[in-house]
Design an enzyme around this catalytic site. Structure first.
Site, PDB file in Angstrom:
ATOM      1  N   ASP A   1      -3.318   8.162   7.666  1.00  0.00           N
ATOM      2  CA  ASP A   1      -4.266   7.259   8.309  1.00  0.00           C
ATOM      3  C   ASP A   1      -3.523   6.374   9.295  1.00  0.00           C
ATOM      4  O   ASP A   1      -2.371   6.658   9.634  1.00  0.00           O
ATOM      5  CB  ASP A   1      -5.068   6.462   7.266  1.00  0.00           C
ATOM      6  CG  ASP A   1      -4.196   5.472   6.489  1.00  0.00           C
ATOM      7  OD1 ASP A   1      -3.010   5.275   6.853  1.00  0.00           O
ATOM      8  OD2 ASP A   1      -4.694   4.891   5.508  1.00  0.00           O
TER       9      ASP A   1
ATOM     10  N   SER B   1       0.807  -1.226   0.000  1.00  0.00           N
ATOM     11  CA  SER B   1       0.000   0.000   0.000  1.00  0.00           C
ATOM     12  C   SER B   1       0.837   1.272   0.000  1.00  0.00           C
ATOM     13  O   SER B   1       0.333   2.339  -0.333  1.00  0.00           O
ATOM     14  CB  SER B   1      -0.919   0.015   1.225  1.00  0.00           C
ATOM     15  OG  SER B   1      -0.154  -0.112   2.409  1.00  0.00           O
TER      16      SER B   1
ATOM     17  N   HIS C   1      -0.373   4.956   7.157  1.00  0.00           N
ATOM     18  CA  HIS C   1       0.285   5.556   5.987  1.00  0.00           C
ATOM     19  C   HIS C   1       0.610   7.034   6.167  1.00  0.00           C
ATOM     20  O   HIS C   1      -0.093   7.741   6.878  1.00  0.00           O
ATOM     21  CB  HIS C   1      -0.605   5.362   4.751  1.00  0.00           C
ATOM     22  CG  HIS C   1      -0.943   3.932   4.488  1.00  0.00           C
ATOM     23  ND1 HIS C   1      -2.146   3.384   4.857  1.00  0.00           N
ATOM     24  CD2 HIS C   1      -0.216   2.933   3.944  1.00  0.00           C
ATOM     25  CE1 HIS C   1      -2.164   2.098   4.524  1.00  0.00           C
ATOM     26  NE2 HIS C   1      -0.991   1.797   3.971  1.00  0.00           N
TER      27      HIS C   1
END
Ligand SMILES: *[C@@H]1O[C@H](CO)[C@@H](O)[C@H](O)[C@H]1NC(C)=O
Ligand SMILES: *[C@@H]1O[C@H](CO)[C@@H](O)[C@H](O)[C@H]1NC(C)=O
Ligand SMILES: *[C@@H]1O[C@H](CO)[C@@H](O)[C@H](O)[C@H]1NC(C)=O
Ligand SMILES: *[C@@H]1O[C@H](CO)[C@@H](O)[C@H](O)[C@H]1NC(C)=O
Length: 365
Positions: A328, A38, A331
């Site tokens: 978040d 991610s 991240h």
């Protein structure tokens, strides 16, 4: 590139490549191929079915992306790959492979300028998720793209372009999280075996890319993930989870040694390791110096440290997003990614070694 299909076009094109190689100042690579999780995903997972797939193609993700579009990036704006691509003269990350996977001839032409295979939730080991595209599968996907490219521009043409292109790998955090959730207090021996397994698989992936023509490998190491809002939210005192950070340091060290030894055994292989670990540590140590005010709580999320859930449309969203280290629960923000990319692209040995990404990119033929 469109003229390369005819023999005359092919020759013109190869001559142009030669001219590029000879021009010492030509800094840009022909293409960038991206692999990982991610931290690098720009929307691969949008194309995958199922509810187990980690996604970010909804607000508030993308709130600072051009036209405030949620693209699948786990960020308020760009991610680190976008900024690295910008530094190399591209507009942003190349598109997700799955968005060009039908391989029409136009899409293969697009593939010649780079593709992003990264899939959120994946890791170095295949065990990090069945719903997503594992790293070994990402390398396989690159193999099929390579076939299409060489069918279009010849085997030698493909070798030439790919040997000068940048292959970026950003992965490992999910493996550490998976191991930790099964063994929150691992013994030294368990840790040693786990790290050795990860590093040996990492080497296999790099070797597979080398066999497909990659010569410039850019690795992003794993940041101190024990200090992300999510692990902090699990700690009774809200501190970093040290076991996660120790596992991460061990993995980073192993990958560093592995890349050094691969560059000795695989002729023509050049590499750089960009340290997102060093960047995040610097920001945590001296937040104000770099313009940050909040380095523990996520900008978007819910619960303690906004680390209990991901960034969803009904989650809390901060206003001063450029002052947050974390977007978040896991991240970084657009602001963090921008600073990280600048340090890794053209910073000192502390942030990228044995050479920085700029030196890797500018290295001629
Ligand atoms: C690929 O082709 C299929 C069938 O033609 C189509 O349904 C799908 O939307 C296409 N995918 C992309 C990403 O273009
Ligand atoms: C690309 O490669 C795949 C798999 O090898 C093949 O099925 C497809 O026809 C190729 N596409 C083109 C346009 O050559
Ligand atoms: C947001 O909404 C979803 C469903 O609509 C719910 O499952 C989730 O708990 C909500 N999250 C917050 C932070 O309120
Ligand atoms: C890279 O950094 C050096 C100084 O460390 C600077 O002189 C140079 O302009 C920078 N190059 C780019 C492309 O940012």
């Amino acid at each position: 590139m469109a003229t390369a299909a005819s023999p005359a076009g092919m020759i013109r094109w190869l001559l142009a490549l030669g001219a590029l190689c000879a021009a010492a100042a030509a800094a840009k690579v022909p293409a960038m191929y991206v692999f990982g999780d991610s931290t690098a995903d720009v929307g691969s997972n949008n194309y995958l079915p199922g509810s187990a797939v980690p996604r970010a193609n909804f607000p508030h993700n993308g709130v600072d992306f051009p036209t405030s579009r949620p693209t699948g990036r786990f960020s308020n704006g760009y991610n680190g790959v976008d900024f690295l691509a910008l530094n190399m003269g591209f507009k942003r990350s190349p598109p997700p492979f799955l968005s060009v996977a039908n391989r029409t001839s136009k899409q293969i032409a697009r593939g010649l300028q780079g593709v992003n295979f990264a899939s959120a939730g994946s890791g170095i080991l295949d065990t990090t998720g069945e719903a997503i595209v594992a790293l070994s599968k990402q390398v396989e996907q690159f193999g099929t793209l390579r076939c299409n490219i060489s069918a279009r521009i010849s085997e030698e043409g493909a070798d030439n372009v790919l040997s000068r292109s940048l292959f970026l790998i950003s992965t490992g955090g999910n493996d550490v999280f998976a191991f930790f959730s099964a063994n929150s207090t691992p013994t030294a021996e368990q840790t040693r075996l786990f790290t050795a397994d990860l590093v040996s698989q990492y080497k296999n992936h790099v070797k597979a890319l080398y066999d497909l023509g990659a010569r410039k490998i850019a690795v992003i190491d794993v940041p101190p993930i024990g200090c992300c809002p999510y692990p902090r939210s699990l700690h009774p005192l809200g501190a970093c989870i040290d076991v996660l950070n120790e596992l991460t340091r061990g993995l980073n060290k192993g990958v560093k040694d592995a890349m050094r030894s691969l560059s000795v055994s695989l002729s023509g292989l050049k590499y750089s390791i960009g340290s997102s670990h060093a960047v995040v540590q610097s920001i945590m140590k001296h937040p104000q110096r770099l313009g940050f005010k909040e380095v523990t709580t996520a900008c978007c999320g819910s619960g303690r440290f906004n680390g209990k859930s991901g960034c969803t449309p009904n989650a809390t969203l901060c206003d001063n997003r450029h002052e947050y280290l974390f977007w978040d629960l896991l991240h970084p923000t657009h602001a963090t990614s921008k600073i990280a990319a600048a340090a890794i692209y053209n910073g000192s040995l502390h942030f990228a070694a044995p050479i920085n990404f700029r030196q890797l990119v500018e290295d001629q033929c």
